[in-house]
Motif scaffolding. Sequence first.
Motif, PDB file in Angstrom:
ATOM      1  N   ASP A 146       8.067  -8.627  31.218  1.00  8.30           N
ATOM      2  CA  ASP A 146       8.563  -9.676  30.145  1.00  8.30           C
ATOM      3  C   ASP A 146       8.741  -8.807  29.088  1.00  8.30           C
ATOM      4  O   ASP A 146       8.650  -7.513  28.970  1.00  8.30           O
ATOM      5  CB  ASP A 146       7.230 -10.471  29.784  1.00  8.30           C
ATOM      6  N   LEU A 147       9.528  -9.506  28.125  1.00  9.71           N
ATOM      7  CA  LEU A 147      10.308  -8.867  26.867  1.00  9.71           C
ATOM      8  C   LEU A 147       9.518  -9.694  25.823  1.00  9.71           C
ATOM      9  O   LEU A 147       9.153 -10.841  25.860  1.00  9.71           O
ATOM     10  CB  LEU A 147      11.628  -8.980  27.226  1.00  9.71           C
ATOM     11  N   THR A 148       9.790  -9.088  24.486  1.00 11.40           N
ATOM     12  CA  THR A 148       9.061  -9.674  23.264  1.00 11.40           C
ATOM     13  C   THR A 148      10.228  -9.872  22.349  1.00 11.40           C
ATOM     14  O   THR A 148      10.867  -8.821  22.075  1.00 11.40           O
ATOM     15  CB  THR A 148       8.036  -9.229  22.755  1.00 11.40           C
ATOM     16  N   ARG A 149      10.722 -11.077  21.910  1.00  9.22           N
ATOM     17  CA  ARG A 149      11.500 -11.178  20.538  1.00  9.22           C
ATOM     18  C   ARG A 149      10.824 -11.669  19.766  1.00  9.22           C
ATOM     19  O   ARG A 149       9.812 -12.786  19.604  1.00  9.22           O
ATOM     20  CB  ARG A 149      12.455 -12.491  21.150  1.00  9.22           C
ATOM     21  N   CYS A 150      10.744 -10.789  18.439  1.00  7.40           N
ATOM     22  CA  CYS A 150       9.770 -11.066  17.250  1.00  7.40           C
ATOM     23  C   CYS A 150      10.926 -11.658  16.411  1.00  7.40           C
ATOM     24  O   CYS A 150      12.115 -11.028  16.103  1.00  7.40           O
ATOM     25  CB  CYS A 150       9.321  -9.840  16.710  1.00  7.40           C
ATOM     26  N   ASP A 170      22.002  -0.351  33.061  1.00  8.93           N
ATOM     27  CA  ASP A 170      22.033  -1.270  34.351  1.00  8.93           C
ATOM     28  C   ASP A 170      20.706  -2.174  34.729  1.00  8.93           C
ATOM     29  O   ASP A 170      20.241  -2.041  35.777  1.00  8.93           O
ATOM     30  CB  ASP A 170      22.247  -0.295  35.274  1.00  8.93           C
ATOM     31  N   PHE A 171      20.599  -2.976  33.677  1.00  7.70           N
ATOM     32  CA  PHE A 171      19.312  -3.822  33.888  1.00  7.70           C
ATOM     33  C   PHE A 171      19.709  -5.099  33.390  1.00  7.70           C
ATOM     34  O   PHE A 171      20.431  -5.370  32.208  1.00  7.70           O
ATOM     35  CB  PHE A 171      18.239  -3.245  32.952  1.00  7.70           C
ATOM     36  N   ASN A 172      19.356  -6.112  33.978  1.00  7.84           N
ATOM     37  CA  ASN A 172      19.726  -7.595  33.588  1.00  7.84           C
ATOM     38  C   ASN A 172      18.541  -8.269  32.681  1.00  7.84           C
ATOM     39  O   ASN A 172      17.596  -8.460  33.420  1.00  7.84           O
ATOM     40  CB  ASN A 172      19.899  -8.288  34.949  1.00  7.84           C
ATOM     41  N   LEU A 173      18.707  -8.391  31.504  1.00  7.64           N
ATOM     42  CA  LEU A 173      17.902  -8.709  30.747  1.00  7.64           C
ATOM     43  C   LEU A 173      17.523 -10.236  30.863  1.00  7.64           C
ATOM     44  O   LEU A 173      16.528 -10.661  30.574  1.00  7.64           O
ATOM     45  CB  LEU A 173      18.286  -8.567  29.122  1.00  7.64           C
ATOM     46  N   ASP A 174      18.626 -11.079  31.410  1.00  8.05           N
ATOM     47  CA  ASP A 174      18.343 -12.475  31.693  1.00  8.05           C
ATOM     48  C   ASP A 174      17.479 -12.586  32.838  1.00  8.05           C
ATOM     49  O   ASP A 174      16.959 -13.789  32.810  1.00  8.05           O
ATOM     50  CB  ASP A 174      19.905 -13.011  31.967  1.00  8.05           C
ATOM     51  N   ALA A 175      16.984 -11.768  33.494  1.00 14.72           N
ATOM     52  CA  ALA A 175      16.138 -11.993  34.706  1.00 14.72           C
ATOM     53  C   ALA A 175      14.786 -11.921  34.295  1.00 14.72           C
ATOM     54  O   ALA A 175      14.018 -11.966  35.045  1.00 14.72           O
ATOM     55  CB  ALA A 175      16.508 -10.840  35.669  1.00 14.72           C
ATOM     56  N   VAL A 176      14.646 -11.475  33.136  1.00 15.66           N
ATOM     57  CA  VAL A 176      13.129 -11.162  32.698  1.00 15.66           C
ATOM     58  C   VAL A 176      12.714 -12.256  31.453  1.00 15.66           C
ATOM     59  O   VAL A 176      13.296 -12.603  30.654  1.00 15.66           O
ATOM     60  CB  VAL A 176      13.011  -9.913  32.018  1.00 15.66           C
ATOM     61  N   ARG A 177      11.580 -12.704  31.789  1.00 17.69           N
ATOM     62  CA  ARG A 177      11.067 -13.676  30.774  1.00 17.69           C
ATOM     63  C   ARG A 177      10.797 -12.995  29.419  1.00 17.69           C
ATOM     64  O   ARG A 177      10.408 -11.914  29.049  1.00 17.69           O
ATOM     65  CB  ARG A 177       9.723 -14.176  31.233  1.00 17.69           C
ATOM     66  N   VAL A 178      11.274 -13.732  28.123  1.00 18.50           N
ATOM     67  CA  VAL A 178      11.195 -13.524  26.994  1.00 18.50           C
ATOM     68  C   VAL A 178      10.052 -14.271  26.329  1.00 18.50           C
ATOM     69  O   VAL A 178      10.315 -15.522  26.130  1.00 18.50           O
ATOM     70  CB  VAL A 178      12.458 -13.600  26.289  1.00 18.50           C
ATOM     71  N   THR A 179       9.064 -13.659  25.756  1.00 17.52           N
ATOM     72  CA  THR A 179       8.048 -14.451  24.856  1.00 17.52           C
ATOM     73  C   THR A 179       8.325 -13.971  23.359  1.00 17.52           C
ATOM     74  O   THR A 179       8.648 -13.125  22.875  1.00 17.52           O
ATOM     75  CB  THR A 179       6.719 -13.442  25.222  1.00 17.52           C
ATOM     76  N   PHE A 180       8.363 -15.242  22.711  1.00 20.48           N
ATOM     77  CA  PHE A 180       8.767 -15.245  21.501  1.00 20.48           C
ATOM     78  C   PHE A 180       7.357 -15.011  20.464  1.00 20.48           C
ATOM     79  O   PHE A 180       6.254 -15.754  20.756  1.00 20.48           O
ATOM     80  CB  PHE A 180       9.016 -16.680  20.763  1.00 20.48           C
TER      81      PHE A 180
END
Length: 124
Positions: free
Chosen positions: A26-30, A107-117
């Motif tokens: 997952d990724l984090t958007r702050c 070469d990584f699709n960011l849209d394929a990973v859940r983003v947590t706010f």
Amino acid sequence: MSETGTLKGSCHCGATRFEAAAPPRDLTRCNCTFCSKRGVLWAYYPTEQVKFTSREQAGAYDRNAPVVHHHCQRCGCGTWSDIPVWENNAPVPGQFKVGLNARLFDDFNLDAVRVTFVDGRNLW
């Protein structure tokens, strides 16, 4: 991504290069003032899962020590942050993790990973 699962990334000019042991789950958007102005999506890893293959132009900014944000002094990209591990609303002494700017992965699709706010603007 290589056959071993290692994910590579770099700043725009290539002066900072890194490898992560695996793609992020997952990724984090702050929305704190720093992260929102940088426009980063953070991928967090234990320090032993990140390898820097080049940091020749790395600069640091530590307004909110013990968090240290790094950037490339040549092209300006925000590259990674050293962040304390937190448990029970407090940093664990001597334990850190690495936040990689996932927008710099090759070469990584960011849209394929859940983003947590994370509401960093109001939490700190």
